[in-house]
Scaffold this active site. Structure first.
Site, PDB file in Angstrom:
ATOM      1  N   THR A  88     -34.697 -29.806  12.769  1.00 26.10           N
ATOM      2  CA  THR A  88     -33.419 -30.529  12.730  1.00 26.10           C
ATOM      3  C   THR A  88     -33.062 -30.921  14.163  1.00 26.10           C
ATOM      4  O   THR A  88     -33.764 -30.572  15.112  1.00 26.10           O
ATOM      5  CB  THR A  88     -32.303 -29.674  12.089  1.00 26.10           C
ATOM      6  OG1 THR A  88     -31.977 -28.591  12.960  1.00 26.10           O
ATOM      7  CG2 THR A  88     -32.717 -29.122  10.728  1.00 26.10           C
ATOM      8  N   LYS A 217     -35.869 -27.533  28.851  1.00 27.38           N
ATOM      9  CA  LYS A 217     -37.300 -27.166  28.827  1.00 27.38           C
ATOM     10  C   LYS A 217     -37.660 -26.260  29.997  1.00 27.38           C
ATOM     11  O   LYS A 217     -38.458 -25.319  29.851  1.00 27.38           O
ATOM     12  CB  LYS A 217     -38.148 -28.435  28.846  1.00 27.38           C
ATOM     13  CG  LYS A 217     -38.023 -29.226  27.547  1.00 27.38           C
ATOM     14  CD  LYS A 217     -38.585 -30.616  27.688  1.00 27.38           C
ATOM     15  CE  LYS A 217     -38.519 -31.377  26.373  1.00 27.38           C
ATOM     16  NZ  LYS A 217     -38.759 -32.817  26.551  1.00 27.38           N
TER      17      LYS A 217
HETATM   18  N1  NAP Z   1     -39.521 -36.537  18.323  1.00 30.05           N
HETATM   19  C1  NAP Z   1     -40.328 -35.780  19.066  1.00 30.05           C
HETATM   20  O1  NAP Z   1     -41.433 -36.191  19.428  1.00 30.05           O
HETATM   21  C2  NAP Z   1     -39.930 -34.370  19.437  1.00 30.05           C
HETATM   22  C3  NAP Z   1     -40.645 -33.703  20.415  1.00 30.05           C
HETATM   23  C4  NAP Z   1     -40.339 -32.347  20.688  1.00 30.05           C
HETATM   24  C5  NAP Z   1     -39.310 -31.731  20.009  1.00 30.05           C
HETATM   25  N2  NAP Z   1     -38.590 -32.450  19.090  1.00 30.05           N
HETATM   26  C6  NAP Z   1     -37.478 -31.784  18.391  1.00 30.05           C
HETATM   27  O2  NAP Z   1     -37.759 -31.776  16.990  1.00 30.05           O
HETATM   28  C7  NAP Z   1     -36.543 -31.881  16.258  1.00 30.05           C
HETATM   29  C8  NAP Z   1     -36.648 -33.050  15.268  1.00 30.05           C
HETATM   30  O3  NAP Z   1     -36.840 -34.254  15.991  1.00 30.05           O
HETATM   31  P1  NAP Z   1     -36.907 -35.658  15.224  1.00 30.05           P
HETATM   32  O4  NAP Z   1     -37.352 -36.654  16.215  1.00 30.05           O
HETATM   33  O5  NAP Z   1     -37.665 -35.485  13.962  1.00 30.05           O
HETATM   34  O6  NAP Z   1     -35.353 -35.871  14.874  1.00 30.05           O
HETATM   35  P2  NAP Z   1     -34.767 -36.880  13.797  1.00 30.05           P
HETATM   36  O7  NAP Z   1     -35.717 -37.967  13.491  1.00 30.05           O
HETATM   37  O8  NAP Z   1     -33.396 -37.222  14.292  1.00 30.05           O
HETATM   38  O9  NAP Z   1     -34.625 -35.989  12.454  1.00 30.05           O
HETATM   39  C9  NAP Z   1     -33.746 -34.910  12.382  1.00 30.05           C
HETATM   40  C10 NAP Z   1     -33.773 -34.400  10.948  1.00 30.05           C
HETATM   41  O10 NAP Z   1     -32.957 -33.231  10.913  1.00 30.05           O
HETATM   42  C11 NAP Z   1     -32.080 -33.335   9.792  1.00 30.05           C
HETATM   43  N3  NAP Z   1     -30.877 -32.538  10.051  1.00 30.05           N
HETATM   44  C12 NAP Z   1     -29.958 -32.688  11.036  1.00 30.05           C
HETATM   45  N4  NAP Z   1     -29.013 -31.757  10.907  1.00 30.05           N
HETATM   46  C13 NAP Z   1     -29.331 -31.026   9.809  1.00 30.05           C
HETATM   47  C14 NAP Z   1     -28.739 -29.944   9.135  1.00 30.05           C
HETATM   48  N5  NAP Z   1     -27.585 -29.427   9.542  1.00 30.05           N
HETATM   49  N6  NAP Z   1     -29.361 -29.441   8.042  1.00 30.05           N
HETATM   50  C15 NAP Z   1     -30.527 -29.973   7.598  1.00 30.05           C
HETATM   51  N7  NAP Z   1     -31.138 -31.006   8.191  1.00 30.05           N
HETATM   52  C16 NAP Z   1     -30.541 -31.519   9.279  1.00 30.05           C
HETATM   53  C17 NAP Z   1     -31.782 -34.807   9.648  1.00 30.05           C
HETATM   54  O11 NAP Z   1     -31.310 -35.064   8.345  1.00 30.05           O
HETATM   55  P3  NAP Z   1     -30.933 -36.553   7.840  1.00 30.05           P
HETATM   56  O12 NAP Z   1     -32.282 -37.194   7.582  1.00 30.05           O
HETATM   57  O13 NAP Z   1     -30.156 -36.388   6.616  1.00 30.05           O
HETATM   58  O14 NAP Z   1     -30.191 -37.189   8.974  1.00 30.05           O
HETATM   59  C18 NAP Z   1     -33.177 -35.384   9.915  1.00 30.05           C
HETATM   60  O15 NAP Z   1     -33.941 -35.354   8.737  1.00 30.05           O
HETATM   61  C19 NAP Z   1     -35.415 -32.046  17.288  1.00 30.05           C
HETATM   62  O16 NAP Z   1     -34.829 -30.795  17.513  1.00 30.05           O
HETATM   63  C20 NAP Z   1     -36.158 -32.530  18.521  1.00 30.05           C
HETATM   64  O17 NAP Z   1     -35.500 -32.167  19.728  1.00 30.05           O
HETATM   65  C21 NAP Z   1     -38.873 -33.742  18.782  1.00 30.05           C
END
Ligand code: NAP
Length: 340
Positions: A88, A217
């Site tokens: 999330t 980080k």
């Molecule tokens: N993107 C990367 O390459 C990357 C790299 C390293 C770490 N991360 C970490 O990985 C995590 C996910 O990244 P992402 O890029 O996939 O983010 P994202 O595309 O914004 O997706 C976030 C997901 O979390 C869900 N969510 C948010 N609040 C929630 C809650 N209270 N209960 C249940 N689900 C919830 C959202 O639901 P909805 O679909 O309903 O909005 C969405 O499905 C983040 O913490 C980010 O910092 C990401």
């Protein structure tokens, strides 16, 4: 071994993870005798789904909405997953609500793999102790440099070595902005707009630009690998908003580049201090040659004077891969202890 898993969050990373399981399912069974069965997905506003027999991966990949809405803590209580994958959104101010999700999953005796930095930077020790008490694992390789095994190398690859300093470039957005200012001669605002157009920077880019993401980080590395107990606000932080195109071009004329350098080091008195700040570094050195979205970390230890890991082209798929590696390590029964 078969691990029933559930995803908390189904955005870029969650979706990449499902694709990865489809792509690597066969290789995992063959190479490490591991089958991963996805039995649940929770989102914030796109519903939740649980099927203890296993979800149809192709169907959930195509789905826009998953099912009826369900509060995520209820989902964790109801879903019989052996491991919850936390993907999330990161809350950089207190780690919530993801921190409570991780606590709830560990308390019910499930393993947790987190790509979310919030719970790790705010409560790594508490969560590690809870996992130990419950006899489960708490894993979070993807929180720093995505799928590159930075925490794995620091924890498992350097036994007995004293890590004196960790230095690197951990934020892709700011590095791409600085790269565009040099190579395309863009002003700061134009370079920032370009990273937003590419879908890298958030609409509110302050977390990247002001150095918060890099500080989180850096604190994670300091806490997990050097025994520190830092929060993001404890990191001496300066962002890149004050850097002008002229500064970047002037540095380049002198064979240097400006980079948002992250550093954690042990002082004479044994305390670990951490800082994030723009620095002029030699263009042909390890940090200076890191361009675009590439990341780098250097470990300075008493055994290996400088060990460097560079990750090219990070993204949701490399992050998902880091989570898959955590699952494999979990299946192997690896203890994920930190430096105390
Ligand atoms: N993107 C990367 O390459 C990357 C790299 C390293 C770490 N991360 C970490 O990985 C995590 C996910 O990244 P992402 O890029 O996939 O983010 P994202 O595309 O914004 O997706 C976030 C997901 O979390 C869900 N969510 C948010 N609040 C929630 C809650 N209270 N209960 C249940 N689900 C919830 C959202 O639901 P909805 O679909 O309903 O909005 C969405 O499905 C983040 O913490 C980010 O910092 C990401």
């Amino acid at each position: 071994m078969n691990i029933p898993i559930a995803l908390l969050g189904y955005g870029n990373v969650g979706r990449a993870f499902v694709e990865l399981v489809q792509r690597k399912g066969e290789a995992l069974r063959r190479d490490v005798n591991l089958a991963v069965t996805l039995i649940g997905i929770a989102t914030k506003s796109h519903g939740a789904v649980i099927d203890p027999d296993g979800l149809d991966l192709e169907a959930v990949r195509r789905a826009k909405a998953l099912g009826e809405p369900m509060p995520t803590l209820d989902f964790i209580a109801r879903c019989p997953a052996a491991a919850f994958l936390e993907a999330t959104s990161t809350n950089p101010f207190d780690g919530q609500p993801a921190l409570d999700f991780v606590r709830a999953a560990l308390r019910k005796g499930a393993h947790v793999v987190s790509a979310n930095k919030g719970p790790v930077v705010f409560a790594h020790r508490e969560l590690q102790a809870l996992a130990r008490e419950k006899g489960v694992g708490f894993f979070f390789e993807s929180t720093v440099m995505d799928g590159a095994p930075v925490l794995g190398v620091g924890r498992e690859g350097l036994p007995g070595a004293d890590i004196r300093r960790i230095r690197g470039i951990f934020n892709s957005t700011t590095n791409l902005i600085l790269t565009l200012m040099e190579t395309a001669g863009m002003a700061f605002d134009a370079a920032l707009a370009e990273t937003q157009r590419l879908g890298l920077a958030e609409t509110d880019p302050t977390l990247d630009v002001d150095g918060w993401d890099a500080s989180i980080k850096t604190a994670i590395l300091a806490n997990v690998l050097m025994g520190a107990d830092l929060r993001p606000a404890d990191v001496d932080r300066q962002g890149i908003a004050g850097i002008a195109r002229e500064d970047v071009l002037e540095a380049a004329k002198n064979g240097e580049r400006i980079r948002l350098v992250c550093e954690a080091s042990r002082a004479e008195n044994g305390r670990v201090q951490a800082r994030v700040a723009p620095e002029r570094v030699p263009m042909h050195g390890a940090l200076g040659s890191v361009m675009g979205t590439t990341s780098i970390v250097e470990f300075e230890t008493d055994m290996l004077p400088c060990l460097t890991i560079v990750e090219h082209d990070p993204g949701p798929m490399t992050t998902a891969y880091g989570m898959l590696v955590d699952l494999v390590n979990l299946a192997r029964g690896r203890a994920q202890e930190s430096a105390e």
